[in-house]
Motif scaffolding. Sequence first.
Motif, mmCIF file in Angstrom:
data_model
loop_
_atom_site.group_PDB
_atom_site.id
_atom_site.type_symbol
_atom_site.label_atom_id
_atom_site.label_comp_id
_atom_site.label_asym_id
_atom_site.label_seq_id
_atom_site.Cartn_x
_atom_site.Cartn_y
_atom_site.Cartn_z
ATOM 1 N N MET A 5 0.982 -0.718 -0.065
ATOM 2 C CA MET A 5 -0.043 0.520 0.045
ATOM 3 C C MET A 5 0.481 0.710 -0.009
ATOM 4 O O MET A 5 0.753 2.336 -0.810
ATOM 5 C CB MET A 5 -0.469 0.058 1.046
ATOM 6 N N GLU A 6 1.944 1.122 1.135
ATOM 7 C CA GLU A 6 2.427 2.392 1.138
ATOM 8 C C GLU A 6 3.745 2.896 -0.170
ATOM 9 O O GLU A 6 3.980 3.817 -1.017
ATOM 10 C CB GLU A 6 3.683 2.563 1.798
ATOM 11 N N LEU A 7 3.542 1.321 -1.365
ATOM 12 C CA LEU A 7 4.291 1.834 -2.216
ATOM 13 C C LEU A 7 3.356 2.007 -3.324
ATOM 14 O O LEU A 7 3.794 3.166 -4.054
ATOM 15 C CB LEU A 7 5.142 0.235 -3.154
ATOM 16 N N VAL A 8 2.349 1.867 -3.115
ATOM 17 C CA VAL A 8 1.109 2.600 -4.321
ATOM 18 C C VAL A 8 1.153 3.749 -4.393
ATOM 19 O O VAL A 8 0.717 5.052 -5.010
ATOM 20 C CB VAL A 8 -0.489 2.157 -3.918
ATOM 21 N N GLN A 9 1.467 4.576 -3.053
ATOM 22 C CA GLN A 9 1.352 5.825 -2.381
ATOM 23 C C GLN A 9 2.248 6.642 -2.926
ATOM 24 O O GLN A 9 1.935 8.318 -2.927
ATOM 25 C CB GLN A 9 0.618 6.060 -0.996
ATOM 26 N N ASN A 10 2.701 5.916 -3.652
ATOM 27 C CA ASN A 10 4.591 6.998 -4.287
ATOM 28 C C ASN A 10 3.675 6.936 -5.479
ATOM 29 O O ASN A 10 4.521 7.829 -6.479
ATOM 30 C CB ASN A 10 5.487 6.207 -3.574
ATOM 31 N N GLY A 60 -11.481 4.447 -0.214
ATOM 32 C CA GLY A 60 -13.001 4.918 0.322
ATOM 33 C C GLY A 60 -12.421 6.107 0.684
ATOM 34 O O GLY A 60 -13.534 7.415 0.853
ATOM 35 N N GLU A 61 -10.902 7.258 0.406
ATOM 36 C CA GLU A 61 -10.735 7.948 0.707
ATOM 37 C C GLU A 61 -10.362 8.651 0.294
ATOM 38 O O GLU A 61 -9.550 7.898 -0.664
ATOM 39 C CB GLU A 61 -10.233 8.166 2.562
ATOM 40 N N PHE A 62 -9.672 9.806 0.153
ATOM 41 C CA PHE A 62 -7.890 10.640 -0.472
ATOM 42 C C PHE A 62 -7.039 10.402 0.195
ATOM 43 O O PHE A 62 -6.944 9.943 2.065
ATOM 44 C CB PHE A 62 -8.474 11.840 -0.564
ATOM 45 N N TYR A 63 -5.264 10.298 0.260
ATOM 46 C CA TYR A 63 -4.812 10.339 0.935
ATOM 47 C C TYR A 63 -3.670 11.726 0.812
ATOM 48 O O TYR A 63 -3.779 11.978 -0.346
ATOM 49 C CB TYR A 63 -4.078 9.122 0.488
ATOM 50 N N VAL A 64 -3.223 12.631 1.144
ATOM 51 C CA VAL A 64 -1.974 13.016 1.044
ATOM 52 C C VAL A 64 -0.388 12.835 1.363
ATOM 53 O O VAL A 64 -0.128 11.912 2.269
ATOM 54 C CB VAL A 64 -2.046 14.643 1.894
ATOM 55 N N TYR A 65 0.290 13.441 0.830
ATOM 56 C CA TYR A 65 1.835 12.861 -0.479
ATOM 57 C C TYR A 65 2.673 14.167 -0.165
ATOM 58 O O TYR A 65 2.792 15.072 -0.660
ATOM 59 C CB TYR A 65 2.088 11.973 -1.245
ATOM 60 N N VAL A 66 3.506 13.603 1.308
ATOM 61 C CA VAL A 66 4.468 15.115 1.551
ATOM 62 C C VAL A 66 5.491 14.725 0.925
ATOM 63 O O VAL A 66 5.988 14.023 1.386
ATOM 64 C CB VAL A 66 4.920 15.067 2.880
ATOM 65 N N MET A 67 6.185 15.764 0.045
ATOM 66 C CA MET A 67 7.180 15.477 -0.748
ATOM 67 C C MET A 67 8.397 15.536 0.193
ATOM 68 O O MET A 67 8.311 16.888 0.988
ATOM 69 C CB MET A 67 7.034 16.761 -1.909
ATOM 70 N N ARG A 79 -2.169 15.417 -2.872
ATOM 71 C CA ARG A 79 -3.362 15.182 -3.129
ATOM 72 C C ARG A 79 -4.416 14.042 -3.462
ATOM 73 O O ARG A 79 -4.376 15.315 -4.687
ATOM 74 C CB ARG A 79 -4.377 16.605 -2.186
ATOM 75 N N VAL A 80 -4.079 12.693 -3.338
ATOM 76 C CA VAL A 80 -4.221 11.984 -3.993
ATOM 77 C C VAL A 80 -5.786 11.384 -4.185
ATOM 78 O O VAL A 80 -5.904 10.910 -2.670
ATOM 79 C CB VAL A 80 -3.302 10.992 -4.109
ATOM 80 N N LEU A 132 -0.725 18.920 -12.468
ATOM 81 C CA LEU A 132 -1.654 19.990 -12.034
ATOM 82 C C LEU A 132 -2.761 19.078 -11.064
ATOM 83 O O LEU A 132 -3.459 19.788 -10.490
ATOM 84 C CB LEU A 132 -1.988 20.852 -12.955
ATOM 85 N N ILE A 133 -2.835 18.349 -11.578
ATOM 86 C CA ILE A 133 -3.923 17.109 -11.130
ATOM 87 C C ILE A 133 -3.351 17.135 -10.253
ATOM 88 O O ILE A 133 -4.310 16.462 -9.024
ATOM 89 C CB ILE A 133 -3.673 15.823 -12.436
ATOM 90 N N TYR A 134 -2.322 16.008 -9.752
ATOM 91 C CA TYR A 134 -2.209 16.273 -8.381
ATOM 92 C C TYR A 134 -1.969 16.512 -6.807
ATOM 93 O O TYR A 134 -1.960 17.399 -6.270
ATOM 94 C CB TYR A 134 -0.761 14.838 -8.170
#
Length: 504
Positions: A5-10, A60-67, A79-80, A132-134
Amino acid sequence: MTGQMELVQNFPCFSIMLCMFAGIISSALKGKTAKRINTAVLCINILMSAAVLWFTMRTGEFYVYVMGRFPAPWGNELRVGVMEAGMALFFCVIMLLSLMGGRHKLIQEVEEGKHNLYYILTDLMLSSLLALIYTNDLFTAYVFVEINTISACGLIMIRQNGRTIEAAVRYMIMSLLGSGLFLLGLCMLYDMTGHLLMSNIKEQVTSIYLSGAGGSYHVPLMVTIAIISVGLAIKSALFPFHAWLPDAYGYSTVSSAAILSSLVSKGYIFLLIKIIYRVIGFQAFHDSRIIDILFIFGLMGMVFGSLSAIKENDVRRMIAFSSIAQIGYIYMGIGLGTQVGMIASVFHVLSHAATKSLLFIAAIGLTDVSGGSRKLTELTGSGYRNKMAGATFTAGALSMVGVPMFSGFISKLLFSQAAVQNEGKMLPTLIVLGISTILNAIYFMKTVIRIYTPVEDTEYSTVTWQENKVYAVSLLCFIALNVFLGVLSQPIVDLIGWGLNMFA
């Protein structure tokens, strides 16, 4: 399972960086190698975007990826959610099919030594669109707006002739005007809120909005909303800011025309929708009354864009003027100021992207068997000389008119349903929607009749799909995508509604 799951979030970050590095690497490579890298990057991004979409739908929810692991306000964020992942997947698919469909013409349209430059520009274009999307940061959005502008200008003028250079200069002037207004609005927002992160800005904007007309920042907020909206409207060619569009789409390479018409303007519209929901707030945007101006301009674009297309005798410029009308549809839906209207607009972003690129790719097949002429009078019988291109153009025309089984029908149905739920704007919306549909039928059906009018003793060559299988495959995929949007529309509409709720 957690590691997976963490890999997908990247993946959203990986997809943006992959495109940027591909562009850098391609600068030192020959055209054929750059083409292979570009194709590989697009395929990998399609897979990564599909994985992110599956992940967000499952959770079922969004997540935030911190650069860089630095939290805001020092760090940057992505924000995805369902909407972002789905739009990224769709944009990658459209770009891949557009490049496949126009690749055989690139040899004729672009000097051999500049082929690698062409793929560098497309890599940068895709990188900017995904960003622009993310992105969850407004200044980052501005940076990639400029990257998008530069790469789009390069894609226009890489075909070296007088018309493309003139079109690129006109595009650059109008686009920089829009970018300047967007930056001005961004600076005003920062001055009022002290933040650049979308979520932080929205907290402050909500406080300003709730303070009412007596608040010290209420009027500046309304002005800022207007400036940002007009800036992005200019960049997406909303009427009457569309003067740059016909030449830019009409005289660039066929792949460039397909990409510009289907993706570039839609990237700016998607950014505006993000700002409406995640920066300004839907209610504050609605009460600013700028929504009524966008509604009026959208209605005018639907009519005047179609009237210009009817008068046009160049098939590619006709398709370009049609884009002005279709962008008017999108802004008309936004201007309705309801959730249903916004869903209709987002669906039409998908529908128009899939259909307009299809039409540009099909049109080049018709002109190739008509002595290279783009005049409608010279296209007589071209549907028989290139049957695959003729059938594909007909499918795109039927979609634009709004015939059932195609995506355009669903768009117009959604717009009609949205209009009925807004009593104040119902009558003008339905009237203009009907007029626009009639005008669409006039110029598209006129062209279809022309390409299927038999002509005897023609000296033009005939082309079969076996002679260019990649081109034929891209056309078939475009038709399948259009029918998919038209037949299986309800799950997509539900997904859009889900994504907009995540935005809010």
